[in-house]
Design an enzyme around this catalytic site. Sequence first.
Site, PDB file in Angstrom:
ATOM      1  N   LYS A   1       0.834  -1.210   0.000  1.00  0.00           N
ATOM      2  CA  LYS A   1       0.000   0.000   0.000  1.00  0.00           C
ATOM      3  C   LYS A   1       0.865   1.255   0.000  1.00  0.00           C
ATOM      4  O   LYS A   1       1.898   1.291   0.675  1.00  0.00           O
ATOM      5  CB  LYS A   1      -0.930  -0.034   1.228  1.00  0.00           C
ATOM      6  CG  LYS A   1      -1.950   1.092   1.292  1.00  0.00           C
ATOM      7  CD  LYS A   1      -2.881   0.899   2.500  1.00  0.00           C
ATOM      8  CE  LYS A   1      -3.907   2.025   2.629  1.00  0.00           C
ATOM      9  NZ  LYS A   1      -4.811   1.844   3.785  1.00  0.00           N
TER      10      LYS A   1
ATOM     11  N   SER B   1      -9.800   1.969   3.046  1.00  0.00           N
ATOM     12  CA  SER B   1      -8.936   2.721   2.165  1.00  0.00           C
ATOM     13  C   SER B   1      -7.949   1.860   1.379  1.00  0.00           C
ATOM     14  O   SER B   1      -7.398   2.326   0.397  1.00  0.00           O
ATOM     15  CB  SER B   1      -8.157   3.760   2.969  1.00  0.00           C
ATOM     16  OG  SER B   1      -7.279   3.111   3.875  1.00  0.00           O
TER      17      SER B   1
ATOM     18  N   SER C   1      -9.926  -0.429   7.172  1.00  0.00           N
ATOM     19  CA  SER C   1      -9.354  -0.292   5.823  1.00  0.00           C
ATOM     20  C   SER C   1      -8.672  -1.521   5.239  1.00  0.00           C
ATOM     21  O   SER C   1      -8.310  -1.512   4.069  1.00  0.00           O
ATOM     22  CB  SER C   1      -8.364   0.865   5.804  1.00  0.00           C
ATOM     23  OG  SER C   1      -9.060   2.067   5.673  1.00  0.00           O
TER      24      SER C   1
HETATM   25  N1  GLN Z   1     -13.132   4.248   6.549  1.00  0.00           N
HETATM   26  C1  GLN Z   1     -12.518   4.663   7.769  1.00  0.00           C
HETATM   27  C2  GLN Z   1     -12.118   6.113   7.677  1.00  0.00           C
HETATM   28  O1  GLN Z   1     -12.387   6.705   6.686  1.00  0.00           O
HETATM   29  C3  GLN Z   1     -11.347   3.792   8.099  1.00  0.00           C
HETATM   30  C4  GLN Z   1     -10.167   4.096   7.288  1.00  0.00           C
HETATM   31  C5  GLN Z   1      -8.980   3.251   7.661  1.00  0.00           C
HETATM   32  O2  GLN Z   1      -9.111   2.227   8.290  1.00  0.00           O
HETATM   33  N2  GLN Z   1      -7.808   3.737   7.293  1.00  0.00           N
HETATM   34  O3  GLN Z   1     -11.533   6.655   8.579  1.00  0.00           O
END
Ligand code: GLN
Length: 486
Positions: A79, A154, A178
């Site tokens: 990532k 994400s 994410s």
């Molecule tokens: N969807 C969640 C957010 O927008 C989690 C994102 C993540 O785990 N990095 O914060």
Amino acid sequence: MELYQLTIHELHDMLKKGETTSETITESVLSRIKAVDGKVKAYITVTEEVARAQAREADKRIKAGDTSSPLLGIPIAVKDNMCTDGIKTTCASKILGNFVPPYDATVVRNLKQAGYVLCGKPNMDEFAMGSSTENSGFFITKNPWDLERIPGGSSGGSAAAVAAGECIGALGSDTGGSIRQPASCCGVVGLKPTYGRVSRFGLVAFASSLDQIGPITKDVTDAALLMNIISGHDEKDSTSANIPSPDYTRALKKDVKGMKIGLPKEYFIEGMDPEVEKAVKDAVKMLEGLGAKVVQVSLPHTDYAVATYYILATSEASSNLARYDGVKYGYRTQSPKDLMDMYMKSRAEGFGPEVKRRIMLGTYALSAGYYDAYYKKGQQVRTLIKRDFDEAFKTVDVIATPTAPTAAFKIGEKSSDPLQMYLSDIFTISVNLAGIPGLSLPCGFTSGNLPIGLQLLGKHFDEESILHAAFAYEQATEWHRKRAKL
Ligand code: GLN
């Protein structure tokens, strides 16, 4: 079967027997990327030359009889928020659009030592803020099962790359879901380890008390193999736990006799997709058939999780993102009037709208006069949420829930309503607040042929129980063998 469709452990077996080479596997993955990434758009950077050089190196080691590392010669995607020495690491943000780190994240160093092949840096929501990759500062990644839908986020690029055969396995990061939510959307396995299990050194910080790195893979065995390589204490991360990591592959047993699985009543709620509910309940029945005992548990503070998370995560983010000021690294505005103007314009031009929203929310929650009402209160509720899990785990070994309330939604469906988007994390964020490990694995498909994810949660530092339950379920089903047709 093409090589790019296989798993880490299948390819490792072939390499050991001399049935293929790392160069052949790597070319198979690189040509798959050429063939489908125009549609899927999983990658920000494809590291073709690095991959070829690492594959040649791996083949030399294999020829010399060194096949002890299960990751030797296997193409993995990392990532784009984990630092890779000499390779662009953007966090999908314009503000880091030209950032080339001078060092490797600890996880990347571990992968290198294991002889992996880096095939590229996948797309993500900017600074990992989002659930769909629609917040990427560059482009939207598509779900390989349906190109009109989001791959989750994400770590959407990582999950889409695994599902599309554009890498053999990947690393993602998980602050509120994410890793697990994109794994669920793309029909692959994603594991968020216990907070402190995997070093965060070299992971670009979003919310430091919640962030964890973990594997996204085609099956549970591969998740265990990657965990063996990335987990463990690291002096460079003061929050990494100084406790020994087990051999996770030892947890992969088909029999779950006597295992106690809890179903939290707060996670089967009105408004969730009936197909998701049915698939998850069928999966739990299947585990019962394999010998587990299923009981109801309660996590009474679940209702407060989304609000608590969005206070704490944004507060930490506002502080972490203060470092992007156009001075030390990253984007700088073209012709500022003075220093203040340079700071302001660099940030205004470099950050996207969701990141700005979060910086403002977090700055507000931390400001004098509001700190006690928001940040401090959030920390207190966080403790209550953690206690809910402690209480539930007094009677069960593993908790089973849906990973997300729906399968992958359409691109654009929620992007105009941040609150709707935040609610897609409803089943994943408590886990980060509590610091416990969670895994998502495929447990069926909707009538529209979209993958559904089962989430399994464990006690602190008990990744083994969830890998155990996940493996038993996986071996009794065929979901993990399905591949998206592109
Ligand atoms: N969807 C969640 C957010 O927008 C989690 C994102 C993540 O785990 N990095 O914060």
